[in-house]
Design an enzyme around this catalytic site. Structure first.
Site, PDB file in Angstrom:
ATOM      1  N   CYS A   1      52.393  26.935  66.216  1.00  0.00           N
ATOM      2  CA  CYS A   1      52.378  25.351  66.349  1.00  0.00           C
ATOM      3  C   CYS A   1      51.596  25.106  65.104  1.00  0.00           C
ATOM      4  O   CYS A   1      50.506  25.599  64.941  1.00  0.00           O
ATOM      5  CB  CYS A   1      51.691  25.252  67.579  1.00  0.00           C
ATOM      6  SG  CYS A   1      51.412  23.377  67.827  1.00  0.00           S
TER       7      CYS A   1
ATOM      8  N   CYS B   1      41.705  24.908  76.744  1.00  0.00           N
ATOM      9  CA  CYS B   1      40.882  25.543  77.562  1.00  0.00           C
ATOM     10  C   CYS B   1      41.594  26.708  78.256  1.00  0.00           C
ATOM     11  O   CYS B   1      42.816  26.462  78.930  1.00  0.00           O
ATOM     12  CB  CYS B   1      40.038  24.846  78.696  1.00  0.00           C
ATOM     13  SG  CYS B   1      39.100  25.562  79.581  1.00  0.00           S
TER      14      CYS B   1
ATOM     15  N   CYS C   1      52.301  29.080  70.847  1.00  0.00           N
ATOM     16  CA  CYS C   1      50.953  28.489  70.416  1.00  0.00           C
ATOM     17  C   CYS C   1      50.829  29.026  68.999  1.00  0.00           C
ATOM     18  O   CYS C   1      50.708  28.266  67.926  1.00  0.00           O
ATOM     19  CB  CYS C   1      49.824  29.059  71.272  1.00  0.00           C
ATOM     20  SG  CYS C   1      49.690  28.223  72.756  1.00  0.00           S
TER      21      CYS C   1
ATOM     22  N   ARG D   1      36.855   9.104  94.895  1.00  0.00           N
ATOM     23  CA  ARG D   1      35.242   9.505  94.893  1.00  0.00           C
ATOM     24  C   ARG D   1      34.800   8.601  95.961  1.00  0.00           C
ATOM     25  O   ARG D   1      34.200   7.319  96.193  1.00  0.00           O
ATOM     26  CB  ARG D   1      34.654   9.178  93.613  1.00  0.00           C
ATOM     27  CG  ARG D   1      34.792  10.022  92.464  1.00  0.00           C
ATOM     28  CD  ARG D   1      34.058   9.803  91.459  1.00  0.00           C
ATOM     29  NE  ARG D   1      34.373  10.641  90.104  1.00  0.00           N
ATOM     30  CZ  ARG D   1      33.805  11.838  90.035  1.00  0.00           C
ATOM     31  NH1 ARG D   1      33.151  12.276  90.862  1.00  0.00           N
ATOM     32  NH2 ARG D   1      34.189  12.457  88.884  1.00  0.00           N
TER      33      ARG D   1
ATOM     34  N   CYS E   1      43.760  22.610  68.331  1.00  0.00           N
ATOM     35  CA  CYS E   1      43.627  22.797  69.617  1.00  0.00           C
ATOM     36  C   CYS E   1      43.329  24.382  70.143  1.00  0.00           C
ATOM     37  O   CYS E   1      42.602  24.349  71.247  1.00  0.00           O
ATOM     38  CB  CYS E   1      44.797  22.542  70.420  1.00  0.00           C
ATOM     39  SG  CYS E   1      46.074  23.673  70.585  1.00  0.00           S
TER      40      CYS E   1
ATOM     41  N   ASP F   1      31.676  28.601  83.552  1.00  0.00           N
ATOM     42  CA  ASP F   1      31.580  28.128  84.880  1.00  0.00           C
ATOM     43  C   ASP F   1      32.761  27.909  85.630  1.00  0.00           C
ATOM     44  O   ASP F   1      33.214  27.814  86.811  1.00  0.00           O
ATOM     45  CB  ASP F   1      30.867  26.739  84.850  1.00  0.00           C
ATOM     46  CG  ASP F   1      31.366  25.682  83.928  1.00  0.00           C
ATOM     47  OD1 ASP F   1      31.625  26.230  82.909  1.00  0.00           O
ATOM     48  OD2 ASP F   1      31.501  24.702  84.225  1.00  0.00           O
TER      49      ASP F   1
ATOM     50  N   CYS G   1      36.241  32.114  73.593  1.00  0.00           N
ATOM     51  CA  CYS G   1      35.135  31.487  74.615  1.00  0.00           C
ATOM     52  C   CYS G   1      33.826  32.248  74.231  1.00  0.00           C
ATOM     53  O   CYS G   1      33.759  33.183  73.559  1.00  0.00           O
ATOM     54  CB  CYS G   1      35.686  31.684  75.903  1.00  0.00           C
ATOM     55  SG  CYS G   1      37.089  30.816  76.348  1.00  0.00           S
TER      56      CYS G   1
END
Length: 371
Positions: free
Chosen positions: A283, A293, A280, A95, A289, A240, A224
């Protein structure tokens, strides 16, 4: 964003029948719009949101925050997410100002200004290939500064020079898993009387999931689509991280947010998250989880559709999963005890301790069910 788009957005959004609404102001850097823009936005909220509770959040790097900003944010109860990655040597690794030099000192000044004014501030910390090595230092830095609400955001981006892999500054899963485990241990050690003294968004969202309640962190949800994104020109998207032509839902100047939120296209986008690989689906940690994302499955092609942080989450759940389950049970027990206590108090107030017990025993309430 022009005034026309802002006014149309506010009028449409605040016309919803919901009594509680939340707006998150992000960028780029939203403070570049200037304070007058946000003063106008709040005035529109007051004009069109009569009878509603409207919450505002502002995500900022802090470089333009001054006393006027701090006073405004406090006056209108904005929740500020401040981008701060830790101590100077950690924060300033990436940064930096365009002309050179780090930004840590200016961000610290902004943090203190906001906190001294009484603004609610969360630390938004990006975990990258460098900062991932400093879990203790980052945690201690935030606590010493008074930033007891923390959100850690793992970084993974596609390498622009080699689209077949993630960028070098991305954090790898094993290192991020170790980071999460260490922060969890620090978070748990800081409990007082069974109550956390710091807030780490990921851990608290997992407590919701452990309790069978939809978590506030959308990355842990099955699908989502819990919010809408409105760009500066009024274009609307479901996320976004996916502001792309193929996922445009419409424009606030041409349609309503309600129609876009309930549209088949928005649902189609949301359902993509639930489409998981066989790895997945088999799992044991899937209910926590939910595949992570969606963006984290796409940024590094080598992940083959699995979250870039799959190994990190497995490491973390093996380390902290049982404790999170225990904490969720404890919280449910505490909530039920509090519910019963309040019901008892209400009963005492309505019956009176010296009156006959409503159970029909013939005894006074204080000698029977009111004991």
């Amino acid at each position: 964003m022009t005034n026309d788009v802002l006014e149309r957005l506010m009028r449409d959004f605040l016309s919803t029948p919901a009594g509680e609404l939340t707006i998150g102001w992000q960028g780029g850097e939203p403070t570049l719009m200037g304070l007058p823009f946000f003063e106008k936005a709040v005035a529109l909220e007051e004009r069109h949101g009569a009878g509603k509770t409207v919450g505002n959040g502002l995500q900022t790097n802090g470089l333009l925050i001054d006393r006027a900003w701090a006073k405004f944010l406090k006056k209108y109860n904005f929740l500020v997410g401040l981008s701060i990655d830790g101590p100077e040597e950690v924060h300033d690794h990436y940064r930096v100002l365009r002309g050179g030099g780090g930004t840590h000192a200016r961000v610290i000044e902004a943090a203190r200004m906001l906190l001294n004014e009484g603004v609610a501030v969360n630390a938004l910390t990006v975990v990258n290939d460098h900062s991932v090595r400093f879990a203790d230092e980052i945690y201690d830095h935030h606590r010493k500064l008074g930033l007891d609400f923390m959100q850690f955001i793992p970084c993974v981006e596609t390498d622009p020079s080699d689209p077949g892999r993630s960028a070098p500054f991305s954090v790898n899963a094993e290192a991020y898993g170790a980071f999460l485990c260490r922060v969890f241990d620090r978070w748990r050690a800081d409990f007082r009387n069974g109550v956390p003294t710091t807030s780490v968004r990921f851990f608290e969202s997992l407590l919701f999931a452990c309790a069978g309640i939809p978590p506030p962190d959308c990355t842990l949800c099955e699908t989502c689509g819990t919010y809408l994104v409105v760009e500066h020109n009024g274009d609307v998207f479901a996320c976004d991280f996916f502001v792309k032509p193929e996922w445009k839902l419409g424009n606030v100047m041409e349609g309503t947010l309600a129609a876009m939120f309930t549209s088949a296209r928005r649902r189609e986008f949301g359902d993509r998250k639930a489409s998981l690989t066989a790895l997945c689906n088999s799992c044991c940690w899937l209910t926590l989880c939910r595949g992570g994302c969606l963006k984290d499955r796409l940024r590094d092609p080598r992940d083959r559709g699995v979250s870039h942080f799959c190994a990190a989450y497995k490491m973390f759940f093996e380390h902290a999963g049982a404790e999170l389950q225990n904490l969720a049970v404890s919280r449910r027990t505490q909530r039920e005890a509090e519910r019963q206590r309040r019901a008892r108090v209400a009963l005492v107030q309505s019956v009176g301790r010296n009156n006959p017990c409503p159970c029909g025993s013939g005894l006074k309430f204080k000698k029977c069910c009111g004991r």
